[in-house]
Design a protein around this motif. Structure first.
Motif, PDB file in Angstrom:
ATOM      1  N   TYR A 465      40.300  35.574  39.475  1.00 17.47           N
ATOM      2  CA  TYR A 465      40.870  35.399  38.130  1.00 17.47           C
ATOM      3  C   TYR A 465      41.511  36.705  37.663  1.00 17.47           C
ATOM      4  O   TYR A 465      42.591  36.710  37.046  1.00 17.47           O
ATOM      5  CB  TYR A 465      39.789  34.956  37.147  1.00 17.47           C
ATOM      6  CG  TYR A 465      40.180  35.092  35.701  1.00 17.47           C
ATOM      7  CD1 TYR A 465      40.998  34.148  35.079  1.00 17.47           C
ATOM      8  CD2 TYR A 465      39.752  36.184  34.944  1.00 17.47           C
ATOM      9  CE1 TYR A 465      41.364  34.284  33.743  1.00 17.47           C
ATOM     10  CE2 TYR A 465      40.120  36.329  33.610  1.00 17.47           C
ATOM     11  CZ  TYR A 465      40.925  35.380  33.018  1.00 17.47           C
ATOM     12  OH  TYR A 465      41.304  35.523  31.691  1.00 17.47           O
ATOM     13  N   SER A 468      45.056  37.237  38.476  1.00 19.93           N
ATOM     14  CA  SER A 468      46.028  36.493  37.671  1.00 19.93           C
ATOM     15  C   SER A 468      46.389  37.214  36.380  1.00 19.93           C
ATOM     16  O   SER A 468      47.324  36.816  35.685  1.00 19.93           O
ATOM     17  CB  SER A 468      45.481  35.098  37.342  1.00 19.93           C
ATOM     18  OG  SER A 468      44.413  35.182  36.402  1.00 19.93           O
ATOM     19  N   GLN A 548      37.590  30.826  40.488  1.00 20.99           N
ATOM     20  CA  GLN A 548      38.795  31.169  39.725  1.00 20.99           C
ATOM     21  C   GLN A 548      39.301  29.985  38.920  1.00 20.99           C
ATOM     22  O   GLN A 548      39.629  30.104  37.726  1.00 20.99           O
ATOM     23  CB  GLN A 548      39.900  31.655  40.674  1.00 20.99           C
ATOM     24  CG  GLN A 548      41.206  31.987  39.964  1.00 20.99           C
ATOM     25  CD  GLN A 548      42.447  31.514  40.743  1.00 20.99           C
ATOM     26  OE1 GLN A 548      42.377  30.556  41.520  1.00 20.99           O
ATOM     27  NE2 GLN A 548      43.561  32.184  40.520  1.00 20.99           N
ATOM     28  N   LEU A 552      39.765  29.773  34.840  1.00 17.25           N
ATOM     29  CA  LEU A 552      41.075  29.447  34.262  1.00 17.25           C
ATOM     30  C   LEU A 552      40.995  28.176  33.419  1.00 17.25           C
ATOM     31  O   LEU A 552      41.600  28.089  32.344  1.00 17.25           O
ATOM     32  CB  LEU A 552      42.105  29.268  35.377  1.00 17.25           C
ATOM     33  CG  LEU A 552      42.581  30.542  36.070  1.00 17.25           C
ATOM     34  CD1 LEU A 552      43.422  30.197  37.297  1.00 17.25           C
ATOM     35  CD2 LEU A 552      43.409  31.410  35.106  1.00 17.25           C
ATOM     36  N   GLU A 553      40.250  27.200  33.904  1.00 16.14           N
ATOM     37  CA  GLU A 553      40.059  25.953  33.161  1.00 16.14           C
ATOM     38  C   GLU A 553      39.366  26.223  31.821  1.00 16.14           C
ATOM     39  O   GLU A 553      39.774  25.696  30.775  1.00 16.14           O
ATOM     40  CB  GLU A 553      39.222  24.995  34.004  1.00 16.14           C
ATOM     41  CG  GLU A 553      38.787  23.712  33.295  1.00 16.14           C
ATOM     42  CD  GLU A 553      37.701  22.979  34.059  1.00 16.14           C
ATOM     43  OE1 GLU A 553      36.743  22.494  33.417  1.00 16.14           O
ATOM     44  OE2 GLU A 553      37.791  22.903  35.296  1.00 16.14           O
ATOM     45  N   ARG A 555      39.298  29.077  30.148  1.00 16.11           N
ATOM     46  CA  ARG A 555      40.196  29.838  29.272  1.00 16.11           C
ATOM     47  C   ARG A 555      41.217  28.913  28.615  1.00 16.11           C
ATOM     48  O   ARG A 555      41.468  29.015  27.406  1.00 16.11           O
ATOM     49  CB  ARG A 555      40.906  30.938  30.064  1.00 16.11           C
ATOM     50  CG  ARG A 555      41.950  31.683  29.230  1.00 16.11           C
ATOM     51  CD  ARG A 555      42.559  32.861  29.954  1.00 16.11           C
ATOM     52  NE  ARG A 555      43.710  33.396  29.222  1.00 16.11           N
ATOM     53  CZ  ARG A 555      44.364  34.506  29.520  1.00 16.11           C
ATOM     54  NH1 ARG A 555      43.978  35.243  30.568  1.00 16.11           N
ATOM     55  NH2 ARG A 555      45.397  34.917  28.805  1.00 16.11           N
TER      56      ARG A 555
END
Length: 598
Positions: A465, A468, A548, A552-553, A555
């Motif tokens: 993560y 990114s 990761q 991301l999900e 966030r």
């Protein structure tokens, strides 16, 4: 000495009755008693765990067991482990969640998860019958410590004595490793030949009979200035005997066995499914490393989907650069582009990583309001393991006095390709492993046992993560470096496909290598090393992408549901303050944070 938790509660109840003339405690007193019981149990779990694995204590900066090396391969040790996890599982199960705070509930849930997954692991023979491989095994870790520049301290006469005693235990382990592998051969547990041939030269390097050139003699070359000449002479003699009479013979015996009988018996097959109970073991490994209940088929399909998505993004970069040709040709262009190999000395590569840190410092202040106090360093991977090693992070000590170290393999500086160095630094150093692990170790709100836990789904998920975040941190202004980030993400997506392919779908080593060559820009030598890494530790490579995608999900969900209330630094606080946890527990925490913000 362990106190009986029931006795503790009975004493507290008696004191309460005398004071309040009541047979019942009020709620606050009940909470205090449960807190005491839980914290006492967690502390005992941590302390007993250090005795069982003193290497963990050493890497944490706890010097109490620096002279100890138990025989991890013995039946007695396995029995101790089983009793340890069973005892604490039973004790934790007796504590009522309704009496606990949210932090305490999470500590209990993590402890139960730890006990259950480790008890499940003990039902398999793999750790005993596969004690040595080219990448993950304890002999390589001991080589790091033997160098004198890792976590084992060599600052006092006692430190030097501790290492001699630890080596005695390690030599017993080396002898046991050969015995266990012979048992494994008879039972159908043997490494693939392609891995065995990588282990043999590693063992051969430790048989150096010119003692002063042997890795295990290294601490003698760096005596502290305050040592007396008498101490230096005595220690030097002791270490000469240790290397010549213990280390060299033990390694020679193991080398000859692996280069002879074991290599002849080596498997020509690839996946763990081709060993006894292999399918069940791989299912366990998936759960261990991803901390999810996902199946191999689900992960394989997810990998295929991610490979397709990232390929589309790579096409855009190729067009931006103006490269004429297909994506596979572009991979070869990136792999062989001499402009991406600008250095001649290892120190230049290390200095470049420090420059990346300087470049992103201003934006770090925006994305992170909690930063670790523990320092970090970048070092070249030691020569004895460099050819089979990947870039990696070794945590600093719990007290912060030993820095975290980002190790970079540099077999040939003039051929080192820097196209992915920005994403690599984000992952291994800042804000990846160094931030996540150091902030956990420095968090006084966490019980000790949680400060040193590492779950790959969370820890590697956080590190990926972090890659990114490159553009938000002022990096990836060079399209090649952005392609490097996509390449690193593709590398982790490809892992989902090839790991499950080899260990669940019958893929060969060669099929997996070819799939990687067609879908990512890593060098062929690097890809071969990676595939063999996955062969040696089934399932570990799955953790990165699974973790990761979950972060991301979470966030995206927080940004959508919280709207203007969403602050990126606070989201990062919420993720990092828990320490390493199974992904389901992290998801519950973030969902509660989102709900409370409303």
């Amino acid at each position: 000495m362990f106190k009986n938790s029931t006795l503790v509660l009975m004493l507290l109840l008696a004191l309460s009755a005398c004071k309040n003339e009541s047979k019942e405690k009020n709620p606050e007193e009940k909470q205090t008693n449960v807190d005491t019981d839980l914290n006492h149990m967690l502390n005992n779990y941590y302390e007993e765990g250090l005795k069982l694995n003193p290497l963990n204590a050493t890497f944490s900066g706890d010097a109490r067991y620096n002279d100890s090396f138990p025989n991890f391969l013995s039946d007695e040790y396995t029995s101790e482990l089983k009793n340890y996890y069973t005892k604490y599982k039973d004790e934790a199960s007796k504590i009522d969640d309704s009496d606990l705070s949210e932090t305490e509930k999470m500590s209990k849930a993590i402890l139960l998860w730890e006990c259950n997954i480790n008890l499940e692991a003990l039902s398999f023979k793999n750790s005993q019958y596969f004690p040595i491989d080219q990448m993950w095994s304890v002999n390589l870790l001991m080589g790091q410590l033997a160098s004198g520049s890792s976590a084992q301290p060599f600052k006092t006469v006692e430190d030097y004595s501790n290492w001699l005693k630890r080596v005695d235990g390690f030599v017993l382990w080396l002898n046991s490793a050969e015995s266990r592998m012979r048992e494994g051969m008879a039972a159908g547990y043997v490494l693939p030949k392609s891995l065995i041939v990588k282990v043999i030269p590693q063992l051969k390097a430790m048989t150096e009979t010119n003692v002063e050139q042997n890795l295990y003699y290294s601490p003698i070359k760096n005596f502290p200035e305050n040592f007396s000449e008498e101490d230096k002479k005595q220690i030097g003699e002791d270490y000469f005997k240790m290397v010549s009479e213990k280390i060299v013979p033990a390694y020679k015996s193991l080398h000859d066995f692996m280069a002879g009988d074991y290599l002849k018996a080596g498997r020509t097959t690839t996946g763990i499914a081709d060993t006894p109970n292999g399918e069940a073991f791989y299912k366990h490994q998936i759960k261990l490393y991803t901390t999810t209940e996902m199946t191999a088929d689900e992960i394989h399909q997810l990998g295929l989907n991610e490979v397709a998505r990232i390929s589309s993004e790579m096409e855009k970069v190729k067009e931006q650069i103006g490269f004429k040709g297909n994506l596979k040709a572009f991979f070869n262009h990136v792999r062989t582009n001499k402009e991406m190999m600008p250095f001649n000395e290892p120190q230049q590569i290390i200095d470049n990583f420090y420059a990346i840190h300087e470049k992103m410092k201003p934006q770090l202040e925006i994305l992170f309001d909690n930063k670790p106090k523990t320092e970090f360093e970048v070092k070249q991977t030691e020569k004895f393991r460099e050819n089979s090693a990947s870039a990696e992070y070794n945590p600093g000590s719990l007290d912060g006095t030993r820095p975290g170290i980002f190790y970079v393999p540099i077999p040939n500086a003039s051929e080192y390709n820097i196209y992915s160095d920005e994403s690599l630094f984000l992952h291994e150093a800042i804000p990846g492993h160094h931030y996540q692990i150091s902030l956990t170790q420095e968090n006084d709100a966490l019980p000790m046992f949680r400060k040193t836990l590492f779950y790959s789904g969370y820890g590697e998920g956080w590190a990926l993560y972090s890659e990114s975040l490159g553009k938000e941190l002022g990096l990836f202004t060079d399209p090649y470096q952005y392609f490097g980030m996509l390449g690193a993400e593709m590398h982790r997506a490809v892992r989902l496909v090839v790991d499950t392919g080899m260990h669940s779908k019958g893929w060969t080593r060669e099929q997996a290598i070819q799939y990687c060559l067609e879908n990512e820009a890593e060098s062929e030598a690097g890809i071969i090393s990676e595939i063999e890494r996955y062969m040696a530790n089934p399932g570990q490579a799955l953790a990165y992408k699974i973790g990761q995608l979950k972060i991301l999900e979470l966030r995206a969900k927080a940004e959508k549901e919280m709207g203007n209330k969403f602050q990126i630094a606070e989201f990062h606080n919420q993720v990092l303050e828990t320490g390493c946890v199974p992904l389901a527990l992290l998801e519950n925490k973030i969902n509660n944070w989102i709900a409370n913000s409303k």
